[in-house]
Design a protein around this motif. Structure first.
Motif, PDB file in Angstrom:
ATOM      1  N   LEU A   1       1.005  -1.204   0.008  1.00 17.42           N
ATOM      2  CA  LEU A   1       0.150   0.245  -0.002  1.00 17.42           C
ATOM      3  C   LEU A   1       0.383   1.338   0.008  1.00 17.42           C
ATOM      4  CD1 LEU A   1      -3.114   0.307   0.448  1.00 17.42           C
ATOM      5  CD2 LEU A   1      -3.306   0.949   2.228  1.00 17.42           C
ATOM      6  N   ALA A   2       1.954   1.135   0.732  1.00 18.20           N
ATOM      7  CA  ALA A   2       2.896   2.413   1.447  1.00 18.20           C
ATOM      8  C   ALA A   2       3.454   2.728  -0.209  1.00 18.20           C
ATOM      9  CB  ALA A   2       3.711   2.335   2.038  1.00 18.20           C
ATOM     10  N   ALA A   3       3.972   0.997  -0.572  1.00 19.16           N
ATOM     11  CA  ALA A   3       4.826   1.729  -2.298  1.00 19.16           C
ATOM     12  C   ALA A   3       3.925   1.790  -3.644  1.00 19.16           C
ATOM     13  CB  ALA A   3       5.318   0.084  -2.543  1.00 19.16           C
ATOM     14  N   THR A   4       2.690   1.261  -3.610  1.00 19.21           N
ATOM     15  CA  THR A   4       2.039   2.230  -4.986  1.00 19.21           C
ATOM     16  C   THR A   4       2.003   3.712  -4.504  1.00 19.21           C
ATOM     17  OG1 THR A   4       1.766  -0.662  -4.629  1.00 19.21           O
ATOM     18  CG2 THR A   4       0.414   1.144  -6.262  1.00 19.21           C
ATOM     19  N   SER A   5       1.160   4.020  -3.625  1.00 20.04           N
ATOM     20  CA  SER A   5       0.745   5.021  -3.132  1.00 20.04           C
ATOM     21  C   SER A   5       2.077   6.032  -2.742  1.00 20.04           C
ATOM     22  CB  SER A   5       0.325   5.432  -1.867  1.00 20.04           C
ATOM     23  OG  SER A   5      -0.314   4.662  -1.346  1.00 20.04           O
ATOM     24  N   VAL A   6       3.414   5.598  -3.202  1.00 20.55           N
ATOM     25  CA  VAL A   6       4.491   6.892  -2.501  1.00 20.55           C
ATOM     26  C   VAL A   6       4.525   7.000  -4.582  1.00 20.55           C
ATOM     27  CG1 VAL A   6       6.607   6.941  -2.907  1.00 20.55           C
ATOM     28  CG2 VAL A   6       5.189   6.255  -0.324  1.00 20.55           C
ATOM     29  N   TYR A   7       4.278   5.738  -5.053  1.00 17.52           N
ATOM     30  CA  TYR A   7       4.688   6.288  -6.260  1.00 17.52           C
ATOM     31  C   TYR A   7       3.951   6.912  -7.169  1.00 17.52           C
ATOM     32  CZ  TYR A   7       5.879   4.587 -11.131  1.00 17.52           C
ATOM     33  OH  TYR A   7       5.957   5.312 -12.704  1.00 17.52           O
ATOM     34  N   ALA A   8       2.500   6.436  -6.773  1.00 20.10           N
ATOM     35  CA  ALA A   8       1.519   7.524  -7.756  1.00 20.10           C
ATOM     36  C   ALA A   8       1.229   8.336  -6.744  1.00 20.10           C
ATOM     37  CB  ALA A   8       0.238   6.821  -7.299  1.00 20.10           C
ATOM     38  N   LEU A   9       1.874   9.040  -5.519  1.00 23.11           N
ATOM     39  CA  LEU A   9       2.023  10.249  -5.133  1.00 23.11           C
ATOM     40  C   LEU A   9       3.072  11.223  -6.228  1.00 23.11           C
ATOM     41  CD1 LEU A   9      -0.194  11.598  -3.024  1.00 23.11           C
ATOM     42  CD2 LEU A   9       1.888  11.442  -1.322  1.00 23.11           C
ATOM     43  N   SER A  10       4.005  10.866  -5.951  1.00 24.46           N
ATOM     44  CA  SER A  10       4.723  11.765  -6.682  1.00 24.46           C
ATOM     45  C   SER A  10       4.774  11.743  -8.173  1.00 24.46           C
ATOM     46  CB  SER A  10       6.165  10.893  -6.663  1.00 24.46           C
ATOM     47  OG  SER A  10       6.193   9.302  -7.320  1.00 24.46           O
ATOM     48  N   GLY A  11       3.821  10.570  -8.329  1.00 24.69           N
ATOM     49  CA  GLY A  11       3.433  11.490 -10.235  1.00 24.69           C
ATOM     50  C   GLY A  11       2.743  12.675 -10.468  1.00 24.69           C
ATOM     51  N   LEU A  12       1.804  12.444  -9.117  1.00 26.68           N
ATOM     52  CA  LEU A  12       0.980  13.397  -8.527  1.00 26.68           C
ATOM     53  C   LEU A  12       1.538  14.619  -8.548  1.00 26.68           C
ATOM     54  CD1 LEU A  12      -2.352  12.067  -6.683  1.00 26.68           C
ATOM     55  CD2 LEU A  12      -1.823  12.756  -9.035  1.00 26.68           C
ATOM     56  N   VAL A  13       2.705  14.426  -7.248  1.00 24.09           N
ATOM     57  CA  VAL A  13       3.247  16.105  -7.562  1.00 24.09           C
ATOM     58  C   VAL A  13       3.835  16.539  -8.319  1.00 24.09           C
ATOM     59  CG1 VAL A  13       5.698  16.609  -5.923  1.00 24.09           C
ATOM     60  CG2 VAL A  13       3.456  15.701  -4.572  1.00 24.09           C
ATOM     61  N   LEU A  14       4.878  15.616  -9.622  1.00 24.32           N
ATOM     62  CA  LEU A  14       5.293  15.586 -11.217  1.00 24.32           C
ATOM     63  C   LEU A  14       4.475  16.202 -12.280  1.00 24.32           C
ATOM     64  CD1 LEU A  14       8.345  13.295  -9.907  1.00 24.32           C
ATOM     65  CD2 LEU A  14       8.875  15.728  -9.391  1.00 24.32           C
TER      66      LEU A  14
END
Lengths: 330, 170
Positions: free
Chosen positions: B111-124
């Motif tokens: 959950l953490a890994a997929t979220s961090v990946y998605a979140l970083s994509g949103l930020v960028l």
């Protein structure tokens, strides 16, 4: 270091030591650390975490600011040289199984087509333009579009060996043809049904293809009926409902359901050669606020079952008058 | 052993990422494939501790970032898996932790890994990522990771223990 001995040592460690230590140190009982002073352990962890996060953030910053020619690109190409052949090998290893499965479950006709196409192009240098399926279909859509002489594309044949996962939120695939076969960055990729995408980067024997339904993909398109120009953007859908959204350059023109769209073509045929069938208009919506409309386009190529594709490596008879002189698409 | 251990580790990462990208795409559920690299990292973190998990996560994530056909901004999986490795190392209950704890660790890390990946994509502002598609992918990825845990993690833990049977000192 033998496989037999080590588990017993590991088990001894985990059985005896933690229990002994856990009774004496509360924090160790909590974290379950078998050995070593807590302070050292925590310091190491903190250092590792700080450095790792820093490296990752630096990479992200470097790659995000320098695209598409960032300093990370050589790393990517290096990784492509390593993972590309591995992926192609893995795919080749399981292909008999997956072929059998798809033969049992899926369409036999498609399977036969693929086999025939693959055989036909066994030399990898063969021209798919002579393959009957593509030739016929291209000719068919060309006739529809009233655009002449789109028949001279030189194609390099390839198979899709890996597909980007949904977790990556991108629609990209790896194909098993690269620079050694004549594939270069920003070449058009097609299959028997129509436009598939463009080459993002090419390794020696593999290449990465950006599918037209990717949210970052923009293709210049032309309506066959009215010859109107527009831009097709992928909706990035991760499932089977990958669609393109068409924005017409002329806001007064209105597409009609069932209209066929072909590529408009970029300058020099890169990244997109002109006249490749892209898809059919399925739905037309009025844009809120202004008079213009957007249309939803269903691509001809089934992006969920891509297998044999062709990369356009040139035209047999270069024509200076291709419609691409007007402009291009990203 | 000084040379061989990193070599085997490298080989493990290569094979894991290849299988994840090359083979599991044929077994994807709605396009989602199990995050084998994450399972490898979690297993390492459980056996070797959070520091090792973090560093391995960085390198395994980097491999996932760069292996074709990935085209996202590099460093995002590296960040995600490094954090997942750290998290799994923190949450671990030692080498003898019950299977349920391992599964829970995998679930949280996934959950953490997929979220961090998605979140970083949103930020960028990477293309294709929005909250809706993230929420669509997250549960499938989580369930797939958990479903495949019994097949992968015990084996990976065994390999990590075999690779370095000496107790973790830090």
């Amino acid at each position: 270091m033998s496989l037999l001995r080590s588990p017993s040592r590991g088990a001894a460690t985990s059985l005896v030591r933690p229990i002994k230590l856990n009774r004496t140190t509360r924090s160790r009982a909590r974290t379950g650390q078998p050995l070593g002073p807590d302070r050292d352990q925590n310091r190491h962890t903190r250092t590792a975490l700080a450095i790792s996060v820093l490296i990752a953030l630096t990479l992200m910053a470097v790659d995000a600011t320098g695209r598409p020619d960032s300093a990370v690109e050589p790393l990517r190409i290096g990784a492509a040289e390593v993972f590309g052949p591995l992926e192609a090998g893995a795919d080749a290893a399981v292909r008999p199984v997956t072929d059998l499965a798809s033969l049992l479950v899926g369409s036999r006709d498609l399977q036969a087509d693929n086999t025939r196409l693959t055989d036909e192009n066994a030399g990898l240098r063969a021209e798919l333009a002579t393959g009957e399926v593509d030739r016929n279909r291209l000719a068919e859509y060309d006739a529809l579009a009233g655009i002449t002489d789109r028949t001279g594309f030189k194609l390099v044949n390839a198979q899709v060996v890996a597909i980007g996962p949904a977790q990556a939120f991108r629609r990209t695939v790896t194909i098993n043809a690269g620079t050694a076969e004549g594939v270069k960055t920003d070449r058009t990729v097609v299959n028997g049904a129509g436009l598939v995408g463009r080459v993002l980067r090419a390794g020696r024997h593999t290449a990465t293809v950006l599918l037209v339904i990717d949210a970052g993909s923009v293709v210049g398109g032309r309506l066959d009926r009215s010859m109107e120009l527009g831009f097709l953007r992928g909706n990035g859908s991760l499932g089977a409902d990958g669609r393109l959204v068409l924005d017409l350059v002329d806001p007064d023109s209105v597409p009609v359901n069932g209209d066929t769209i072909v590529t408009w073509g970029s300058r020099g045929g890169s990244p997109y050669v002109p006249g490749v069938p892209v898809g059919t208009v399925r739905e037309v919506q009025a844009k809120a606020g202004d008079q213009s409309v957007t249309a939803t386009v269903e691509p001809f190529a089934d992006m969920t079952s891509l297998d044999v594709v062709g990369v356009v490596t040139g035209t047999r008879q270069p024509r200076g008058t291709s419609g691409g002189a007007v402009g291009g698409a990203q | 052993m000084i040379v061989i251990r990193p070599l085997i580790t490298l080989l493990l990462v290569l094979v894991t990422v290849t299988v994840q990208v090359g083979l599991f795409t044929k077994l994807s559920i709605a396009g989602v494939v199990p995050d084998l690299a994450l399972l490898l990292v979690v297993a390492a973190a459980i056996v070797r501790g959070p520091a090792y998990g973090t560093v391995l996560g960085l390198f395994a994530g980097l491999a996932v970032d760069l292996a074709p056909p990935a085209d996202g901004i590099a460093g995002r999986w590296a960040l995600a898996l490094a954090l997942a490795g750290w998290l799994a190392g923190q949450a671990r209950g030692g080498a003898r932790q019950p299977a349920v704890a391992t599964v829970a660790t995998v679930a949280v890390s996934s959950l953490a890994a997929t979220s961090v990946y998605a979140l970083s994509g949103l930020v960028l502002s990477e293309p294709g990522i929005d909250v809706a598609s993230t929420l669509e992918v997250l549960p499938i990825a989580l369930l797939y990771d958990v479903a495949i845990t019994p097949l992968v993690v015990p084996l990976a833990m065994l390999v990590w223990r075999w690779l370095d049977p000496t107790p973790v000192r830090w």
